[in-house]
Motif scaffolding. Structure first.
Motif, mmCIF file in Angstrom:
data_model
loop_
_atom_site.group_PDB
_atom_site.id
_atom_site.type_symbol
_atom_site.label_atom_id
_atom_site.label_comp_id
_atom_site.label_asym_id
_atom_site.label_seq_id
_atom_site.Cartn_x
_atom_site.Cartn_y
_atom_site.Cartn_z
ATOM 1 N N VAL A 366 10.002 -11.117 4.700
ATOM 2 C CA VAL A 366 8.656 -11.640 4.964
ATOM 3 C C VAL A 366 7.674 -10.480 5.147
ATOM 4 O O VAL A 366 6.552 -10.498 4.598
ATOM 5 C CB VAL A 366 8.658 -12.545 6.210
ATOM 6 C CG1 VAL A 366 7.231 -12.905 6.628
ATOM 7 C CG2 VAL A 366 9.463 -13.809 5.934
ATOM 8 N N LEU A 367 8.078 -9.471 5.903
ATOM 9 C CA LEU A 367 7.229 -8.305 6.141
ATOM 10 C C LEU A 367 6.895 -7.587 4.839
ATOM 11 O O LEU A 367 5.733 -7.273 4.554
ATOM 12 C CB LEU A 367 7.932 -7.360 7.123
ATOM 13 C CG LEU A 367 7.308 -5.976 7.352
ATOM 14 C CD1 LEU A 367 5.893 -6.114 7.906
ATOM 15 C CD2 LEU A 367 8.168 -5.152 8.298
ATOM 16 N N ILE A 368 7.908 -7.334 4.013
ATOM 17 C CA ILE A 368 7.698 -6.615 2.756
ATOM 18 C C ILE A 368 6.825 -7.431 1.806
ATOM 19 O O ILE A 368 5.915 -6.892 1.162
ATOM 20 C CB ILE A 368 9.051 -6.264 2.098
ATOM 21 C CG1 ILE A 368 9.816 -5.261 2.971
ATOM 22 C CG2 ILE A 368 8.845 -5.688 0.693
ATOM 23 C CD1 ILE A 368 11.255 -5.029 2.525
ATOM 24 N N LEU A 369 7.074 -8.737 1.721
ATOM 25 C CA LEU A 369 6.279 -9.593 0.835
ATOM 26 C C LEU A 369 4.818 -9.621 1.285
ATOM 27 O O LEU A 369 3.899 -9.561 0.452
ATOM 28 C CB LEU A 369 6.853 -11.011 0.816
ATOM 29 C CG LEU A 369 6.115 -12.050 -0.046
ATOM 30 C CD1 LEU A 369 5.933 -11.553 -1.470
ATOM 31 C CD2 LEU A 369 6.874 -13.382 -0.035
ATOM 32 N N ALA A 370 4.581 -9.702 2.596
ATOM 33 C CA ALA A 370 3.201 -9.681 3.103
ATOM 34 C C ALA A 370 2.516 -8.364 2.747
ATOM 35 O O ALA A 370 1.333 -8.339 2.363
ATOM 36 C CB ALA A 370 3.193 -9.892 4.617
ATOM 37 N N MET A 371 3.257 -7.261 2.850
ATOM 38 C CA MET A 371 2.687 -5.963 2.501
ATOM 39 C C MET A 371 2.453 -5.831 0.993
ATOM 40 O O MET A 371 1.554 -5.113 0.558
ATOM 41 C CB MET A 371 3.611 -4.838 2.975
ATOM 42 C CG MET A 371 3.718 -4.714 4.495
ATOM 43 S SD MET A 371 2.116 -4.430 5.290
ATOM 44 C CE MET A 371 1.829 -6.037 6.029
ATOM 45 N N CYS A 372 3.268 -6.532 0.184
ATOM 46 C CA CYS A 372 3.049 -6.547 -1.264
ATOM 47 C C CYS A 372 1.664 -7.093 -1.585
ATOM 48 O O CYS A 372 0.969 -6.583 -2.476
ATOM 49 C CB CYS A 372 4.109 -7.400 -1.965
ATOM 50 S SG CYS A 372 5.740 -6.651 -2.077
ATOM 51 N N LEU A 373 1.263 -8.136 -0.869
ATOM 52 C CA LEU A 373 -0.064 -8.708 -1.095
ATOM 53 C C LEU A 373 -1.149 -7.722 -0.709
ATOM 54 O O LEU A 373 -2.233 -7.704 -1.313
ATOM 55 C CB LEU A 373 -0.221 -10.007 -0.302
ATOM 56 C CG LEU A 373 0.231 -11.292 -1.011
ATOM 57 C CD1 LEU A 373 1.708 -11.273 -1.314
ATOM 58 C CD2 LEU A 373 -0.127 -12.514 -0.183
ATOM 59 N N GLY A 374 -0.856 -6.874 0.287
ATOM 60 C CA GLY A 374 -1.836 -5.879 0.701
ATOM 61 C C GLY A 374 -2.088 -4.810 -0.340
ATOM 62 O O GLY A 374 -3.172 -4.220 -0.387
ATOM 63 N N THR A 375 -1.101 -4.534 -1.206
ATOM 64 C CA THR A 375 -1.293 -3.506 -2.231
ATOM 65 C C THR A 375 -2.299 -3.913 -3.290
ATOM 66 O O THR A 375 -2.771 -3.064 -4.054
ATOM 67 C CB THR A 375 0.042 -3.174 -2.934
ATOM 68 O OG1 THR A 375 0.498 -4.328 -3.674
ATOM 69 C CG2 THR A 375 1.117 -2.751 -1.948
ATOM 70 N N MET A 376 -2.632 -5.210 -3.360
ATOM 71 C CA MET A 376 -3.541 -5.686 -4.403
ATOM 72 C C MET A 376 -4.920 -6.050 -3.874
ATOM 73 O O MET A 376 -5.733 -6.626 -4.592
ATOM 74 C CB MET A 376 -2.921 -6.902 -5.110
ATOM 75 C CG MET A 376 -2.665 -8.093 -4.222
ATOM 76 S SD MET A 376 -1.854 -9.485 -5.089
ATOM 77 C CE MET A 376 -0.184 -8.844 -5.251
ATOM 78 N N THR A 377 -5.200 -5.723 -2.596
ATOM 79 C CA THR A 377 -6.486 -6.094 -2.010
ATOM 80 C C THR A 377 -7.239 -4.867 -1.514
ATOM 81 O O THR A 377 -6.620 -3.907 -1.037
ATOM 82 C CB THR A 377 -6.282 -7.055 -0.826
ATOM 83 O OG1 THR A 377 -5.389 -6.449 0.124
ATOM 84 C CG2 THR A 377 -5.697 -8.366 -1.284
ATOM 85 N N PRO A 378 -8.581 -4.859 -1.623
ATOM 86 C CA PRO A 378 -9.360 -3.771 -1.029
ATOM 87 C C PRO A 378 -9.345 -3.893 0.494
ATOM 88 O O PRO A 378 -9.007 -4.961 1.009
ATOM 89 C CB PRO A 378 -10.768 -3.997 -1.605
ATOM 90 C CG PRO A 378 -10.809 -5.446 -1.964
ATOM 91 C CD PRO A 378 -9.396 -5.848 -2.322
#
Length: 434
Positions: A366-378
């Motif tokens: 869950v933590l890694i997936l949430a951070m994955c979304l962060g890589t695509m946002t300003p």
């Protein structure tokens, strides 16, 4: 002085330094030392923080990180991306918007091998950009698909994110984390492909034509040596043939051999790859060292226990607590890269997760997936900026095209959070869960 005051000093100093433009690792170190000085004399604070920073990187399992980085850099320069794209195009050729689906499949294949979302976005995006332009694809659409799918490699093993989380969480099984990442990682690609398919049908983007059996076989055989790396490394780690660190060493040896067979890397290119690896390793290891100092300060002042107690007192329903954690992680991911985020928030949220009965492996995914979304946002969004640079399209044009993918992936994140079998089913079947 209570834990709340310590937390205010620690995180207040960290965010002030961060927004002042100080690098994350330096901000972590200074904030940790400043907080330690409130509780300890100068000599003791200096000794303890220095000792904890050294202990943080003195781990055999963390040796896998620079080795996987090295293997990924070799692959990025070894002609493997082109072969994987050719195979992905054969698989996606009969679907509307075939090049977009090829982008997703290429990122899933290459990302799982390189373990880097940025490297995947750059390699696959640059390989397909010209062809997408020739076939009339909207550059913003092509970039959005590349951005949304590039992070699949952070979930599909072998992935350094799982290794970093394993170390931060107190040696949670890397094998279990690797297996737990497969289904969410594949579902992430499926979500992006479904949204891309709907857009491609609406705008009547072309198919790429059916490959002949001979062409399909040729593409598969050309990509097979790269694909075998997944079987060798992940299979070896999961079935106990070697450790994650030894598997990373095998990956380096294999990719070097493959590059020599392909004759795709000169001595000059090899030196550049080695230099980039050393630079990236220094950054990651200093982050780990600095976060280890912060982890000690938090434990010494009782910050994780205080946060756990406060959150549990505010909301006693498991669903509400999970939603609050996911919301915080999504916000954090917008301005912090995945490695420091894992190192900082694992010791804070893992005790809460275990307190409400959440498996540490499940929480890690869950933590890694949430951070994955962060890589695509300003504003940080490393993948966002790399992919828009490769596609030669402004960020403001890409963000509207990216929003449907982002919404779909948030729904996936919630599904993975509240349906544990999506991440725990595979490692459970293989007997990897404790």
């Amino acid at each position: 002085m209570d834990a709340l005051t310590a937390a205010a000093i620690l995180f207040g100093a960290f965010f002030v330094l961060l927004f002042a433009g100080i690098p994350i690792s330096v901000s972590l170190g200074i904030a940790s030392f400043a907080t330690a000085l409130v509780f300890l004399p100068w000599d003791d604070a200096t000794y303890v923080i220095g000792q904890q920073m050294n202990v943080g990187v003195e781990s055999f399992s963390l040796l896998a990180v620079p080795l996987f980085i090295f293997a990924g850099n070799i692959m990025n320069n070894g002609g493997i991306a082109r072969r994987l794209v050719d195979l992905a195009l054969v698989l996606a050729g009969r679907v509307p918007g075939a090049l977009a689906h090829t982008n997703v499949l290429g990122n899933m294949l290459f990302g799982s091998l390189s373990g880097s979302a940025v490297a995947s976005a750059a390699a696959i995006g640059s390989t397909l950009h010209g062809r997408q332009k020739e076939e009339g694809y909207d550059p913003a659409f092509g970039a959005s698909v590349n951005i949304a799918s590039a992070s699949t490699g952070l979930l599909i093993p072998p992935t350094t994110a799982a290794i970093v989380y394993s170390a931060a969480a107190g040696d949670v099984s890397v094998s279990a984390l690797f297996m737990a990442g497969y289904v969410p990682g594949i579902l992430m690609g499926v979500v992006v492909m479904a949204i891309a398919y709907a857009f491609a049908r609406k705008h009547r983007y072309p198919k790429s034509g059916r490959a002949t059996p001979a062409e399909g076989l040729r593409a598969f055989l050309r990509a097979l040596p790269g694909l075998l790396l997944i079987i060798i490394v992940v299979g070896g780690i999961v079935f106990g043939v070697f450790t994650a660190t030894e598997g990373a060493g095998v990956a380096v040896l294999y990719t070097l051999t493959l590059s020599m067979v392909y004759r795709s890397m000169s001595w000059t290119a090899f030196k550049e790859v080695a230099t980039r690896t050393v630079s990236a390793t220094g950054i990651v290891m200093f982050l780990i060292a600095a976060s280890s100092g912060m982890s000690w300060v938090m434990a010494y002042t009782g910050i994780p226990a205080a946060i756990t107690e406060s959150l549990l007192s505010v909301a006693d329903a498991k669903a509400v607590i999970l939603l609050l954690m996911v919301l915080v992680l999504l916000v954090v991911g917008t301005f912090m890269d995945i490695t420091p985020a894992i190192l900082i928030f694992t010791p804070i949220f893992l005790p809460i997760a275990t307190e409400i009965g959440m498996d540490p492996v499940h929480f890690g995914i869950v933590l890694i997936l949430a951070m994955c979304l962060g890589t695509m946002t300003p504003p940080v969004g490393s993948v966002l900026f790399v992919a828009t640079g490769v596609s030669e399209v402004p960020v403001e044009r890409v963000v509207p095209r990216l929003m449907p993918h982002f919404v779909g992936l948030i729904l996936l994140l919630l599904a993975v959070t509240f349906i544990p079998v999506l991440s725990l089913g595979l490692p459970g079947m293989m007997g990897l869960l404790e």
